[in-house]
Design a protein around this motif. Structure first.
Motif, PDB file in Angstrom:
ATOM      1  N   PRO A   1     -13.393   3.820   5.737  1.00  0.00           N
ATOM      2  CA  PRO A   1     -13.329   2.537   6.461  1.00  0.00           C
ATOM      3  C   PRO A   1     -12.156   1.693   5.954  1.00  0.00           C
ATOM      4  O   PRO A   1     -11.897   1.626   4.744  1.00  0.00           O
ATOM      5  CB  PRO A   1     -14.669   1.870   6.136  1.00  0.00           C
ATOM      6  CG  PRO A   1     -15.565   2.989   5.716  1.00  0.00           C
ATOM      7  CD  PRO A   1     -14.676   4.005   5.056  1.00  0.00           C
ATOM      8  N   LEU A   2     -11.446   1.066   6.888  1.00  0.00           N
ATOM      9  CA  LEU A   2     -10.295   0.252   6.503  1.00  0.00           C
ATOM     10  C   LEU A   2     -10.749  -1.130   6.059  1.00  0.00           C
ATOM     11  O   LEU A   2     -11.650  -1.736   6.655  1.00  0.00           O
ATOM     12  CB  LEU A   2      -9.325   0.127   7.678  1.00  0.00           C
ATOM     13  CG  LEU A   2      -8.670   1.425   8.143  1.00  0.00           C
ATOM     14  CD1 LEU A   2      -7.780   1.171   9.353  1.00  0.00           C
ATOM     15  CD2 LEU A   2      -7.872   2.081   7.017  1.00  0.00           C
ATOM     16  N   GLY A   3     -10.121  -1.627   4.999  1.00  0.00           N
ATOM     17  CA  GLY A   3     -10.392  -2.969   4.523  1.00  0.00           C
ATOM     18  C   GLY A   3      -9.690  -4.002   5.383  1.00  0.00           C
ATOM     19  O   GLY A   3      -8.874  -3.668   6.251  1.00  0.00           O
ATOM     20  N   PRO A   4      -9.950  -5.272   5.155  1.00  0.00           N
ATOM     21  CA  PRO A   4      -9.404  -6.336   6.003  1.00  0.00           C
ATOM     22  C   PRO A   4      -7.884  -6.441   5.954  1.00  0.00           C
ATOM     23  O   PRO A   4      -7.278  -6.998   6.870  1.00  0.00           O
ATOM     24  CB  PRO A   4     -10.070  -7.607   5.467  1.00  0.00           C
ATOM     25  CG  PRO A   4     -10.527  -7.263   4.089  1.00  0.00           C
ATOM     26  CD  PRO A   4     -10.841  -5.800   4.109  1.00  0.00           C
ATOM     27  N   HIS A   5      -7.249  -5.913   4.909  1.00  0.00           N
ATOM     28  CA  HIS A   5      -5.785  -6.003   4.798  1.00  0.00           C
ATOM     29  C   HIS A   5      -5.122  -4.623   4.791  1.00  0.00           C
ATOM     30  O   HIS A   5      -3.978  -4.491   4.362  1.00  0.00           O
ATOM     31  CB  HIS A   5      -5.414  -6.782   3.529  1.00  0.00           C
ATOM     32  CG  HIS A   5      -5.968  -8.172   3.508  1.00  0.00           C
ATOM     33  ND1 HIS A   5      -5.517  -9.172   4.343  1.00  0.00           N
ATOM     34  CD2 HIS A   5      -6.967  -8.720   2.774  1.00  0.00           C
ATOM     35  CE1 HIS A   5      -6.200 -10.284   4.114  1.00  0.00           C
ATOM     36  NE2 HIS A   5      -7.090 -10.034   3.170  1.00  0.00           N
ATOM     37  N   SER A  42       0.622  -8.979   1.158  1.00  0.00           N
ATOM     38  CA  SER A  42      -0.839  -9.155   1.187  1.00  0.00           C
ATOM     39  C   SER A  42      -1.543  -8.010   1.913  1.00  0.00           C
ATOM     40  O   SER A  42      -2.764  -8.045   2.077  1.00  0.00           O
ATOM     41  CB  SER A  42      -1.206 -10.488   1.848  1.00  0.00           C
ATOM     42  OG  SER A  42      -0.739 -10.516   3.189  1.00  0.00           O
ATOM     43  N   TYR A  43      -0.784  -7.005   2.347  1.00  0.00           N
ATOM     44  CA  TYR A  43      -1.358  -5.853   3.040  1.00  0.00           C
ATOM     45  C   TYR A  43      -1.287  -4.604   2.160  1.00  0.00           C
ATOM     46  O   TYR A  43      -0.508  -4.552   1.204  1.00  0.00           O
ATOM     47  CB  TYR A  43      -0.606  -5.573   4.345  1.00  0.00           C
ATOM     48  CG  TYR A  43      -0.768  -6.641   5.395  1.00  0.00           C
ATOM     49  CD1 TYR A  43      -1.770  -6.569   6.357  1.00  0.00           C
ATOM     50  CD2 TYR A  43       0.090  -7.734   5.429  1.00  0.00           C
ATOM     51  CE1 TYR A  43      -1.916  -7.542   7.323  1.00  0.00           C
ATOM     52  CE2 TYR A  43      -0.051  -8.725   6.392  1.00  0.00           C
ATOM     53  CZ  TYR A  43      -1.044  -8.621   7.336  1.00  0.00           C
ATOM     54  OH  TYR A  43      -1.183  -9.590   8.297  1.00  0.00           O
ATOM     55  N   ARG A  44      -2.082  -3.622   2.526  1.00  0.00           N
ATOM     56  CA  ARG A  44      -2.011  -2.317   1.866  1.00  0.00           C
ATOM     57  C   ARG A  44      -1.683  -1.278   2.937  1.00  0.00           C
ATOM     58  O   ARG A  44      -2.491  -1.008   3.819  1.00  0.00           O
ATOM     59  CB  ARG A  44      -3.339  -1.980   1.183  1.00  0.00           C
ATOM     60  CG  ARG A  44      -3.281  -0.664   0.410  1.00  0.00           C
ATOM     61  CD  ARG A  44      -4.549  -0.420  -0.373  1.00  0.00           C
ATOM     62  NE  ARG A  44      -5.678  -0.126   0.500  1.00  0.00           N
ATOM     63  CZ  ARG A  44      -6.761   0.551   0.115  1.00  0.00           C
ATOM     64  NH1 ARG A  44      -6.873   0.969  -1.138  1.00  0.00           N
ATOM     65  NH2 ARG A  44      -7.748   0.786   0.962  1.00  0.00           N
ATOM     66  N   LEU A  45      -0.472  -0.737   2.858  1.00  0.00           N
ATOM     67  CA  LEU A  45      -0.081   0.339   3.765  1.00  0.00           C
ATOM     68  C   LEU A  45      -0.654   1.646   3.255  1.00  0.00           C
ATOM     69  O   LEU A  45      -0.509   1.975   2.070  1.00  0.00           O
ATOM     70  CB  LEU A  45       1.443   0.476   3.847  1.00  0.00           C
ATOM     71  CG  LEU A  45       2.245  -0.598   4.566  1.00  0.00           C
ATOM     72  CD1 LEU A  45       3.713  -0.184   4.619  1.00  0.00           C
ATOM     73  CD2 LEU A  45       1.719  -0.844   5.966  1.00  0.00           C
ATOM     74  N   ILE A  46      -1.292   2.399   4.151  1.00  0.00           N
ATOM     75  CA  ILE A  46      -1.841   3.707   3.806  1.00  0.00           C
ATOM     76  C   ILE A  46      -1.141   4.743   4.682  1.00  0.00           C
ATOM     77  O   ILE A  46      -1.231   4.675   5.910  1.00  0.00           O
ATOM     78  CB  ILE A  46      -3.361   3.765   4.040  1.00  0.00           C
ATOM     79  CG1 ILE A  46      -4.067   2.664   3.256  1.00  0.00           C
ATOM     80  CG2 ILE A  46      -3.917   5.138   3.657  1.00  0.00           C
ATOM     81  CD1 ILE A  46      -5.528   2.477   3.651  1.00  0.00           C
ATOM     82  N   LEU A  47      -0.425   5.657   4.066  1.00  0.00           N
ATOM     83  CA  LEU A  47       0.265   6.711   4.806  1.00  0.00           C
ATOM     84  C   LEU A  47      -0.596   7.964   4.790  1.00  0.00           C
ATOM     85  O   LEU A  47      -0.771   8.599   3.751  1.00  0.00           O
ATOM     86  CB  LEU A  47       1.637   7.000   4.204  1.00  0.00           C
ATOM     87  CG  LEU A  47       2.443   8.112   4.874  1.00  0.00           C
ATOM     88  CD1 LEU A  47       2.781   7.759   6.319  1.00  0.00           C
ATOM     89  CD2 LEU A  47       3.710   8.426   4.092  1.00  0.00           C
ATOM     90  N   ALA A  48      -1.110   8.333   5.956  1.00  0.00           N
ATOM     91  CA  ALA A  48      -1.961   9.523   6.055  1.00  0.00           C
ATOM     92  C   ALA A  48      -1.100  10.725   6.409  1.00  0.00           C
ATOM     93  O   ALA A  48      -1.207  11.302   7.484  1.00  0.00           O
ATOM     94  CB  ALA A  48      -3.061   9.308   7.083  1.00  0.00           C
ATOM     95  N   SER A  49      -0.220  11.061   5.493  1.00  0.00           N
ATOM     96  CA  SER A  49       0.651  12.231   5.664  1.00  0.00           C
ATOM     97  C   SER A  49       1.049  12.730   4.287  1.00  0.00           C
ATOM     98  O   SER A  49       1.407  11.930   3.415  1.00  0.00           O
ATOM     99  CB  SER A  49       1.904  11.873   6.460  1.00  0.00           C
ATOM    100  OG  SER A  49       2.814  12.953   6.480  1.00  0.00           O
ATOM    101  N   HIS A  50       1.007  14.038   4.110  1.00  0.00           N
ATOM    102  CA  HIS A  50       1.456  14.610   2.845  1.00  0.00           C
ATOM    103  C   HIS A  50       2.824  15.249   2.976  1.00  0.00           C
ATOM    104  O   HIS A  50       3.264  15.984   2.095  1.00  0.00           O
ATOM    105  CB  HIS A  50       0.409  15.594   2.313  1.00  0.00           C
ATOM    106  CG  HIS A  50      -0.796  14.884   1.776  1.00  0.00           C
ATOM    107  ND1 HIS A  50      -0.911  14.505   0.459  1.00  0.00           N
ATOM    108  CD2 HIS A  50      -1.909  14.420   2.392  1.00  0.00           C
ATOM    109  CE1 HIS A  50      -2.048  13.867   0.282  1.00  0.00           C
ATOM    110  NE2 HIS A  50      -2.674  13.794   1.437  1.00  0.00           N
TER     111      HIS A  50
END
Length: 198
Positions: free
Chosen positions: A68-72, A9-17
Motif C-alpha cells: 500500500p502506498l503512503g500519503p507521500h 516531502s515525497y518518496r519516489l519508488i521505482l518499481a524496476s530492477h
C-alpha cells in the motif's frame, strides 16, 4: 524551484530492477527507493495494438505493486517495447534469436516506445514516449562481435543503444535517446512536476 527540491516531502519508488532505469533516474538528481521484486505476469490482450502495449503493461505493473502506498509515495513503473512492422520484438530467447532480431533491424527503422505510470494513493497518470531508430546495414561479423562481447539478452530488440552497436551502427534517431535506454527522463521530469502540482 527545481524538481528535486519540490520532491523533498515525497518518496519516489521505482518499481524496476533495470540498472539502466535506475542510473537514468539517479543522473536526473532524483532520489528514489528501489522497490522489492514482486510478481507480475506481463500479458496483454492479443487484440491490443502494438503501440498501446507499453502503456498497458506499465499500468499492469503499477496495479500489481503489492505494498500500500503512503500519503507521500509516488510509484513509478515503466515498460519498453521495440516495434518493427507493427510487431513487438521482445528480449531474445537465445543467441540464434538475437542474431535473427538484429538481422531484421539491419538497414531499417524501428520504433521504441516506453510507457510510464505514476501513481500515488489518490491519483495516477500514464504516458508514453516514442523514438524512431534507424540502423545501418549490419554485417554478420558485426552482429557476432556485438553479441559475443556485450551479450544483450536482457534487452528488448537485442541491443542497447548506449553500447558499441549504438556508436557504430545507428544512423539517426528521432525522439528521446534515453527513451531507447528504457526511461524517457526528460518527459518523466515534466510529468512528475505536473503530477505533484495537480
Amino acid at each position: 524551484m527545481l524538481l528535486h527540491k519540490k520532491l523533498k516531502s515525497y518518496r519516489l519508488i521505482l518499481a524496476s530492477h533495470s540498472p539502466r532505469r535506475q542510473q537514468l533516474l539517479r543522473d536526473c538528481g532524483l532520489a528514489y527507493l528501489p522497490a522489492d521484486k514482486y510478481e507480475v505476469e506481463e500479458c496483454y490482450p492479443a487484440t491490443l495494438p502494438a503501440a498501446e502495449v507499453p502503456l498497458y503493461l506499465s499500468g499492469l505493473k503499477s496495479d500489481a505493486y503489492p505494498v500500500p502506498l503512503g500519503p507521500h509515495d509516488i510509484l513509478i513503473t515503466a515498460d519498453t517495447v521495440v516495434i518493427l512492422d507493427d510487431r513487438i520484438i521482445g528480449k531474445p530467447r537465445d543467441h540464434a534469436d538475437a542474431v535473427a532480431t538484429l538481422r531484421s533491424l539491419s538497414g531499417r527503422t524501428h520504433r521504441v516506445i516506453t510507457g510510464v505510470t505514476l501513481r500515488s494513493r489518490d491519483k495516477r497518470r500514464t504516458f508514453d514516449s516514442q523514438t524512431d531508430v534507424c540502423f545501418d546495414a549490419l554485417s554478420d561479423e558485426q552482429i557476432d562481435y556485438y553479441l559475443e562481447t556485450y551479450r544483450p539478452y536482457d534487452k528488448a530488440g537485442a541491443y542497447g543503444i548506449q553500447e558499441w552497436i549504438g556508436y557504430v551502427a545507428i544512423r539517426r534517431i528521432e525522439g528521446s535517446f534515453y527513451n531507447v535506454m528504457g526511461l524517457p527522463v526528460q518527459k518523466l521530469y515534466g510529468e512528475l512536476e505536473r503530477f505533484i502540482e495537480a
